[in-house]
Write a protein that holds these residues in place. Structure first.
Motif, mmCIF file in Angstrom:
data_model
loop_
_atom_site.group_PDB
_atom_site.id
_atom_site.type_symbol
_atom_site.label_atom_id
_atom_site.label_comp_id
_atom_site.label_asym_id
_atom_site.label_seq_id
_atom_site.Cartn_x
_atom_site.Cartn_y
_atom_site.Cartn_z
ATOM 1 N N GLN A 154 0.840 -1.195 0.000
ATOM 2 C CA GLN A 154 0.000 0.000 0.000
ATOM 3 C C GLN A 154 0.874 1.243 0.000
ATOM 4 O O GLN A 154 1.896 1.296 0.682
ATOM 5 C CB GLN A 154 -0.899 -0.006 1.236
ATOM 6 N N VAL A 155 0.471 2.246 -0.807
ATOM 7 C CA VAL A 155 1.246 3.494 -0.836
ATOM 8 C C VAL A 155 0.340 4.684 -0.564
ATOM 9 O O VAL A 155 -0.879 4.609 -0.707
ATOM 10 C CB VAL A 155 1.950 3.705 -2.204
ATOM 11 N N GLN A 156 0.985 5.788 -0.164
ATOM 12 C CA GLN A 156 0.262 7.039 0.053
ATOM 13 C C GLN A 156 -0.159 7.588 -1.316
ATOM 14 O O GLN A 156 0.687 7.795 -2.180
ATOM 15 C CB GLN A 156 1.233 8.019 0.744
ATOM 16 N N PRO A 157 -1.455 7.794 -1.541
ATOM 17 C CA PRO A 157 -1.856 8.278 -2.865
ATOM 18 C C PRO A 157 -1.368 9.713 -3.123
ATOM 19 O O PRO A 157 -1.246 10.493 -2.183
ATOM 20 C CB PRO A 157 -3.376 8.252 -2.826
ATOM 21 N N ASP A 158 -1.088 10.004 -4.375
ATOM 22 C CA ASP A 158 -0.830 11.393 -4.745
ATOM 23 C C ASP A 158 -1.842 11.808 -5.809
ATOM 24 O O ASP A 158 -2.665 11.008 -6.248
ATOM 25 C CB ASP A 158 0.626 11.591 -5.206
ATOM 26 N N LEU A 159 -1.761 13.082 -6.196
ATOM 27 C CA LEU A 159 -2.782 13.610 -7.101
ATOM 28 C C LEU A 159 -2.756 12.910 -8.461
ATOM 29 O O LEU A 159 -3.780 12.792 -9.130
ATOM 30 C CB LEU A 159 -2.591 15.124 -7.269
ATOM 31 N N GLU A 160 -1.590 12.411 -8.818
ATOM 32 C CA GLU A 160 -1.488 11.680 -10.082
ATOM 33 C C GLU A 160 -2.329 10.406 -10.033
ATOM 34 O O GLU A 160 -2.953 10.034 -11.023
ATOM 35 C CB GLU A 160 -0.020 11.327 -10.338
ATOM 36 N N ASP A 161 -2.353 9.751 -8.856
ATOM 37 C CA ASP A 161 -3.188 8.546 -8.719
ATOM 38 C C ASP A 161 -4.660 8.896 -8.926
ATOM 39 O O ASP A 161 -5.402 8.156 -9.574
ATOM 40 C CB ASP A 161 -3.006 7.926 -7.328
ATOM 41 N N VAL A 162 -5.069 10.020 -8.327
ATOM 42 C CA VAL A 162 -6.458 10.450 -8.469
ATOM 43 C C VAL A 162 -6.772 10.667 -9.943
ATOM 44 O O VAL A 162 -7.764 10.174 -10.480
ATOM 45 C CB VAL A 162 -6.690 11.785 -7.711
ATOM 46 N N TYR A 163 -5.875 11.394 -10.581
ATOM 47 C CA TYR A 163 -6.067 11.744 -11.996
ATOM 48 C C TYR A 163 -6.136 10.487 -12.866
ATOM 49 O O TYR A 163 -7.083 10.283 -13.628
ATOM 50 C CB TYR A 163 -4.924 12.660 -12.423
ATOM 51 N N PHE A 164 -5.141 9.609 -12.709
ATOM 52 C CA PHE A 164 -5.119 8.415 -13.553
ATOM 53 C C PHE A 164 -6.283 7.480 -13.225
ATOM 54 O O PHE A 164 -6.824 6.816 -14.108
ATOM 55 C CB PHE A 164 -3.781 7.683 -13.450
ATOM 56 N N SER A 165 -6.664 7.446 -11.964
ATOM 57 C CA SER A 165 -7.798 6.610 -11.587
ATOM 58 C C SER A 165 -9.069 7.105 -12.294
ATOM 59 O O SER A 165 -9.870 6.314 -12.787
ATOM 60 C CB SER A 165 -7.957 6.645 -10.065
ATOM 61 N N LEU A 166 -9.220 8.436 -12.357
ATOM 62 C CA LEU A 166 -10.408 8.997 -13.007
ATOM 63 C C LEU A 166 -10.401 8.760 -14.511
ATOM 64 O O LEU A 166 -11.413 8.376 -15.092
ATOM 65 C CB LEU A 166 -10.491 10.503 -12.743
ATOM 66 N N ILE A 167 -9.242 9.000 -15.126
ATOM 67 C CA ILE A 167 -9.254 8.921 -16.594
ATOM 68 C C ILE A 167 -9.010 7.507 -17.132
ATOM 69 O O ILE A 167 -9.250 7.258 -18.291
ATOM 70 C CB ILE A 167 -8.274 9.918 -17.263
ATOM 71 N N SER A 168 -8.546 6.588 -16.250
ATOM 72 C CA SER A 168 -8.209 5.255 -16.770
ATOM 73 C C SER A 168 -9.432 4.531 -17.314
ATOM 74 O O SER A 168 -9.316 3.649 -18.164
ATOM 75 C CB SER A 168 -7.536 4.404 -15.691
ATOM 76 N N THR A 169 -10.599 4.911 -16.860
ATOM 77 C CA THR A 169 -11.804 4.264 -17.364
ATOM 78 C C THR A 169 -12.199 4.840 -18.726
ATOM 79 O O THR A 169 -13.009 4.270 -19.437
ATOM 80 C CB THR A 169 -12.980 4.484 -16.388
ATOM 81 N N LYS A 170 -11.621 6.000 -19.044
ATOM 82 C CA LYS A 170 -12.039 6.695 -20.266
ATOM 83 C C LYS A 170 -11.047 6.582 -21.413
ATOM 84 O O LYS A 170 -11.402 6.688 -22.569
ATOM 85 C CB LYS A 170 -12.193 8.202 -19.947
ATOM 86 N N VAL A 171 -9.769 6.482 -21.082
ATOM 87 C CA VAL A 171 -8.761 6.443 -22.151
ATOM 88 C C VAL A 171 -7.843 5.240 -21.964
ATOM 89 O O VAL A 171 -7.759 4.679 -20.870
ATOM 90 C CB VAL A 171 -7.892 7.729 -22.174
ATOM 91 N N ASP A 172 -7.128 4.893 -23.010
ATOM 92 C CA ASP A 172 -6.169 3.795 -22.909
ATOM 93 C C ASP A 172 -5.064 4.204 -21.948
ATOM 94 O O ASP A 172 -4.676 5.351 -21.881
ATOM 95 C CB ASP A 172 -5.561 3.490 -24.280
#
Ligand code: ADP
Length: 295
Positions: free
Chosen positions: A273-291
């Motif tokens: 387990q790691v401390q999330p950063d804003l990049e995780d939030v961003y990629f988590s949101l867009i990973s469902t939408k883009v490759d």
């Protein structure tokens, strides 16, 4: 003061739906608009800056109807576009004077003072007789800020600002921007998560013309707290892991892939387990939408 965007839509003549019912409330301070290339950021920025028309929806800066009262908003707007290549041969001073005039500052003496003090603020006073064509990338960006901030705008739009800047120039640019953010609304449109992380008190993520989240970076981080796990794998294993887990990002590190996944519980299998950063939030949101993107 706030900017309220409601149900804004735009479909280009070629059928691309660049904005699909976008609604956003943007408060005073620095606001980060994050999204991958093609998300619709520039379309949104240009629409707010009255440079192009929307098909439907509304934008209000307090009581000003932005889409219908273009002159009123132009007098209050500072706009720093993505590509600032205008008039390479005119002197910096003359160009800034011209921009001040367009923003409605009619008095010549007042303009002269304003131009000098603005150039001082961005540390370009010494270069005032030089033309933009002779400037480095960082100097051009600082000029971009100068022309955006002249005339005391209440709304400043900055589109993809740090591309092509070296780290020192980027730092200087960050400092200037954050000074502006104190008394105005500054919308910073970017695909660089770190820019938003460093500068913005509130943010939104858009992708394929839709808003995926809006709020404070901290609130966004709270949503993925405890859910981000990491593991180093061989590049050849990626396909297998993608089948099994919700992979949100992969980074190459010393020839191996550092994989980050989102999971409600501990996935085991060597993940930590790691401390999330804003990049995780961003990629988590867009990973469902883009490759998925490998950095
Ligand atoms: P971003 O700034 O997030 O990269 P844009 O607003 O530039 O996104 O583009 C959003 C979508 O609209 C993209 O698919 C892009 O190809 C398309 N697009 C942008 N401008 C035009 C245009 N003038 N005509 C047709 N399609 C366009």
């Amino acid at each position: 003061m706030k900017l309220v965007i409601k149900n804004l839509s735009k479909t280009y003549a070629n059928g691309v739906s660049a904005l699909q019912n976008i609604s956003l409330t943007i408060p005073q301070g620095m606001f980060g608009l994050l999204g991958p290339n093609g998300a619709g950021k520039s379309t949104l920025m240009r629409t707010i800056a009255t440079l192009q028309e929307a098909d439907s929806g509304s934008v209000f800066l307090d009581e000003i109807d932005v889409l219908n009262d273009k002159q009123a908003i132009r007098e209050r707007l500072g706009y720093l576009p993505q590509d600032f290549g205008l008039y390479p041969r005119i002197s910096t001073e003359t160009l800034l004077d011209h921009i001040a005039q367009m923003k409605g500052i009619g008095n010549k003496g007042e303009r002269k003072e304003l131009v000098a003090s603005t150039l001082n603020k961005v540390n370009l006073y010494k270069e005032r007789k030089k033309s933009l064509g002779t400037f480095s990338g960082g100097m051009r960006q600082r000029f971009g800020i100068a022309q955006a901030m002249i005339g005391n705008p209440s709304l400043i739009i900055v589109d993809e600002p740090t591309a092509g800047l070296d780290p020192a120039e980027r730092n200087r640019f960050y400092n200037l921007l954050s000074e502006l953010g104190e008394n105005t609304i500054v919308i910073l449109s970017t695909h660089i998560v770190e820019d938003v992380n460093t500068l913005c008190s509130s943010m939104a993520v858009i992708c394929k013309g839709s808003v995926l989240m809006q709020g404070k970076p901290k609130e966004a981080l709270d949503k993925v707290e405890g859910k981000i796990f990491q593991k180093a794998i061989q590049k050849s294993q990626l396909h297998e892991y993608r089948e099994k887990y919700q992979v949100i990002s992969t980074k190459l590190h010393e020839g191996k892939l550092s994989l980050r996944i989102e999971s409600d519980g501990n996935p085991g299998n060597g993940f930590e387990q790691v401390q999330p950063d804003l990049e995780d939030v961003y990629f988590s949101l867009i990973s469902t939408k883009v490759d998925l993107i490998t950095i």
